[in-house]
Write a protein that holds these residues in place. Structure first.
Motif, PDB file in Angstrom:
ATOM      1  N   GLN A  28       0.285  -1.177  -0.122  1.00 50.81           N
ATOM      2  CA  GLN A  28      -0.293  -0.088   0.017  1.00 50.81           C
ATOM      3  C   GLN A  28       1.121   1.502   0.284  1.00 50.81           C
ATOM      4  O   GLN A  28       0.769   2.416  -1.027  1.00 50.81           O
ATOM      5  CB  GLN A  28      -0.620  -0.255   1.424  1.00 50.81           C
ATOM      6  CG  GLN A  28      -1.567  -1.442   1.217  1.00 50.81           C
ATOM      7  CD  GLN A  28      -2.907  -1.227   2.238  1.00 50.81           C
ATOM      8  OE1 GLN A  28      -2.401  -1.301   3.463  1.00 50.81           O
ATOM      9  NE2 GLN A  28      -4.249  -1.055   1.762  1.00 50.81           N
ATOM     10  N   GLY A  29       1.710   1.738   0.805  1.00 54.02           N
ATOM     11  CA  GLY A  29       2.560   2.661   0.653  1.00 54.02           C
ATOM     12  C   GLY A  29       4.145   2.155  -0.286  1.00 54.02           C
ATOM     13  O   GLY A  29       3.848   3.393  -0.706  1.00 54.02           O
ATOM     14  N   VAL A  30       3.556   1.130  -0.984  1.00 53.82           N
ATOM     15  CA  VAL A  30       4.877   1.194  -2.634  1.00 53.82           C
ATOM     16  C   VAL A  30       4.141   2.103  -3.195  1.00 53.82           C
ATOM     17  O   VAL A  30       4.361   2.605  -3.828  1.00 53.82           O
ATOM     18  CB  VAL A  30       4.992  -0.142  -2.341  1.00 53.82           C
ATOM     19  CG1 VAL A  30       5.631  -0.380  -3.368  1.00 53.82           C
ATOM     20  CG2 VAL A  30       6.617  -0.320  -1.464  1.00 53.82           C
ATOM     21  N   LEU A  31       2.549   1.393  -3.302  1.00 47.65           N
ATOM     22  CA  LEU A  31       2.155   1.435  -4.763  1.00 47.65           C
ATOM     23  C   LEU A  31       2.043   2.956  -4.677  1.00 47.65           C
ATOM     24  O   LEU A  31       1.185   3.894  -5.458  1.00 47.65           O
ATOM     25  CB  LEU A  31       0.953   0.274  -4.791  1.00 47.65           C
ATOM     26  CG  LEU A  31       1.892  -0.564  -5.895  1.00 47.65           C
ATOM     27  CD1 LEU A  31       0.123  -1.938  -5.788  1.00 47.65           C
ATOM     28  CD2 LEU A  31       2.408  -0.999  -6.984  1.00 47.65           C
ATOM     29  N   HIS A 108      -2.451 -12.254  -5.190  1.00 47.90           N
ATOM     30  CA  HIS A 108      -1.379 -12.177  -4.296  1.00 47.90           C
ATOM     31  C   HIS A 108       0.018 -11.605  -4.664  1.00 47.90           C
ATOM     32  O   HIS A 108       0.316 -11.692  -6.014  1.00 47.90           O
ATOM     33  CB  HIS A 108      -1.104 -13.910  -4.074  1.00 47.90           C
ATOM     34  CG  HIS A 108      -2.944 -14.178  -3.668  1.00 47.90           C
ATOM     35  ND1 HIS A 108      -2.829 -13.955  -1.874  1.00 47.90           N
ATOM     36  CD2 HIS A 108      -3.382 -14.669  -3.919  1.00 47.90           C
ATOM     37  CE1 HIS A 108      -4.043 -14.847  -1.543  1.00 47.90           C
ATOM     38  NE2 HIS A 108      -4.473 -15.423  -3.054  1.00 47.90           N
ATOM     39  N   ILE A 109       0.808 -10.933  -3.297  1.00 45.74           N
ATOM     40  CA  ILE A 109       1.484 -10.530  -3.573  1.00 45.74           C
ATOM     41  C   ILE A 109       3.139 -11.385  -3.434  1.00 45.74           C
ATOM     42  O   ILE A 109       2.898 -11.967  -2.429  1.00 45.74           O
ATOM     43  CB  ILE A 109       2.301  -9.584  -3.041  1.00 45.74           C
ATOM     44  CG1 ILE A 109       0.955  -8.120  -2.637  1.00 45.74           C
ATOM     45  CG2 ILE A 109       3.445  -8.894  -3.342  1.00 45.74           C
ATOM     46  CD1 ILE A 109       0.720  -7.501  -2.212  1.00 45.74           C
ATOM     47  N   LYS A 116       8.966  -2.091  -7.764  1.00 43.84           N
ATOM     48  CA  LYS A 116       8.110  -2.955  -8.218  1.00 43.84           C
ATOM     49  C   LYS A 116       7.075  -4.304  -7.470  1.00 43.84           C
ATOM     50  O   LYS A 116       7.813  -4.135  -5.763  1.00 43.84           O
ATOM     51  CB  LYS A 116       9.931  -4.011  -9.191  1.00 43.84           C
ATOM     52  CG  LYS A 116       9.207  -4.928  -9.965  1.00 43.84           C
ATOM     53  CD  LYS A 116       9.894  -5.961 -11.245  1.00 43.84           C
ATOM     54  CE  LYS A 116      11.523  -6.139 -10.293  1.00 43.84           C
ATOM     55  NZ  LYS A 116      12.418  -7.237 -10.927  1.00 43.84           N
ATOM     56  N   VAL A 117       6.531  -4.489  -8.057  1.00 40.87           N
ATOM     57  CA  VAL A 117       5.837  -5.323  -7.360  1.00 40.87           C
ATOM     58  C   VAL A 117       4.821  -5.962  -7.921  1.00 40.87           C
ATOM     59  O   VAL A 117       4.729  -5.947  -9.038  1.00 40.87           O
ATOM     60  CB  VAL A 117       4.667  -4.536  -6.648  1.00 40.87           C
ATOM     61  CG1 VAL A 117       3.926  -5.414  -6.142  1.00 40.87           C
ATOM     62  CG2 VAL A 117       4.635  -3.572  -6.030  1.00 40.87           C
ATOM     63  N   GLU A 118       5.698  -7.948  -8.104  1.00 40.16           N
ATOM     64  CA  GLU A 118       5.090  -8.504  -8.970  1.00 40.16           C
ATOM     65  C   GLU A 118       3.966  -9.813  -8.242  1.00 40.16           C
ATOM     66  O   GLU A 118       3.506  -9.805  -6.380  1.00 40.16           O
ATOM     67  CB  GLU A 118       6.325  -9.611  -8.220  1.00 40.16           C
ATOM     68  CG  GLU A 118       7.028  -8.928  -9.444  1.00 40.16           C
ATOM     69  CD  GLU A 118       8.843 -10.238  -9.311  1.00 40.16           C
ATOM     70  OE1 GLU A 118       8.638 -10.579  -8.853  1.00 40.16           O
ATOM     71  OE2 GLU A 118       9.443  -9.524 -10.386  1.00 40.16           O
ATOM     72  N   LEU A 119       2.981  -9.655  -8.576  1.00 38.01           N
ATOM     73  CA  LEU A 119       1.318 -10.336  -8.197  1.00 38.01           C
ATOM     74  C   LEU A 119       1.353 -11.236  -8.713  1.00 38.01           C
ATOM     75  O   LEU A 119       1.811 -11.534 -10.154  1.00 38.01           O
ATOM     76  CB  LEU A 119       0.508  -9.654  -8.580  1.00 38.01           C
ATOM     77  CG  LEU A 119       0.259  -7.913  -7.855  1.00 38.01           C
ATOM     78  CD1 LEU A 119      -0.569  -7.452  -8.459  1.00 38.01           C
ATOM     79  CD2 LEU A 119       0.400  -7.845  -6.974  1.00 38.01           C
ATOM     80  N   THR A 130       3.297  -7.586 -13.296  1.00 40.61           N
ATOM     81  CA  THR A 130       4.555  -7.328 -12.627  1.00 40.61           C
ATOM     82  C   THR A 130       4.188  -5.075 -12.630  1.00 40.61           C
ATOM     83  O   THR A 130       3.860  -5.296 -14.047  1.00 40.61           O
ATOM     84  CB  THR A 130       6.083  -7.111 -13.263  1.00 40.61           C
ATOM     85  OG1 THR A 130       6.339  -8.887 -12.624  1.00 40.61           O
ATOM     86  CG2 THR A 130       7.190  -6.766 -12.266  1.00 40.61           C
ATOM     87  N   PHE A 131       4.015  -4.290 -12.030  1.00 38.91           N
ATOM     88  CA  PHE A 131       4.112  -3.265 -11.787  1.00 38.91           C
ATOM     89  C   PHE A 131       5.563  -3.023 -11.974  1.00 38.91           C
ATOM     90  O   PHE A 131       5.935  -3.108 -10.045  1.00 38.91           O
ATOM     91  CB  PHE A 131       2.812  -2.377 -11.199  1.00 38.91           C
ATOM     92  CG  PHE A 131       1.403  -3.036 -11.617  1.00 38.91           C
ATOM     93  CD1 PHE A 131       0.544  -1.999 -12.531  1.00 38.91           C
ATOM     94  CD2 PHE A 131       0.769  -4.155 -11.084  1.00 38.91           C
ATOM     95  CE1 PHE A 131      -0.338  -2.258 -12.431  1.00 38.91           C
ATOM     96  CE2 PHE A 131      -0.439  -4.349 -11.335  1.00 38.91           C
ATOM     97  CZ  PHE A 131      -1.609  -3.635 -12.011  1.00 38.91           C
TER      98      PHE A 131
END
Length: 134
Positions: A28-31, A108-109, A116-119, A130-131
């Motif tokens: 939540q904080g990262v994105l 799911h993360i 970078k966030v991989e789901l 991946t965002f």
């Protein structure tokens, strides 16, 4: 008496360390800082990343998600929290238009860092997104 007090303190401490469902998670904080793009999208083993080449995404702290491209803007919602299985859950709702419909689901993360966030889809390991921060 002293032994009972130690046991009670140990039990209380063990419950205080567990996150409760609905607890905010680091994603939540990262994105919620900056603008993001899809750097990887696969579905059933097919690479769909190219469908998102012109899109940018902004994850607002109020749960609003904006997907923008040269042809227009779509506004939806998102949230991330710990689910009942102690997994970090990530939900996206961006309507049912192509290609955004591919993102609209429960994820799911897999991993997250500052840029970078991989789901992944726990029902289909070959489905992932991946965002990456711009």
């Amino acid at each position: 008496m002293k032994f009972k007090l130690i046991i009670l303190l140990a039990i209380a401490f063990s419950f205080s360390c567990k996150k409760e469902k609905g607890t905010a998670i680091p994603a939540q904080g990262v994105l919620t800082t900056g603008t993001w793009y899809v750097s990887k999208m696969t579905e059933d083993g097919d690479d769909l990343t190219y469908l998102f080449d012109e899109y940018t995404f902004v994850f607002n702290t109020n749960g609003e998600l904006t997907a923008a491209c040269p042809y227009g803007t779509e506004v939806g919602s998102w949230y991330a929290e710990e689910d009942d299985d102690d997994d970090d859950e990530f939900r996206i709702a961006l309507g049912n238009t192509e290609p955004l419909v591919h993102l609209s689901k429960r994820w799911h993360i897999r991993s997250q860092v500052a840029d970078k966030v991989e789901l992944y889809d726990d029902d289909n390991e070959e489905e992932e997104v991946t965002f990456t921060k711009q």
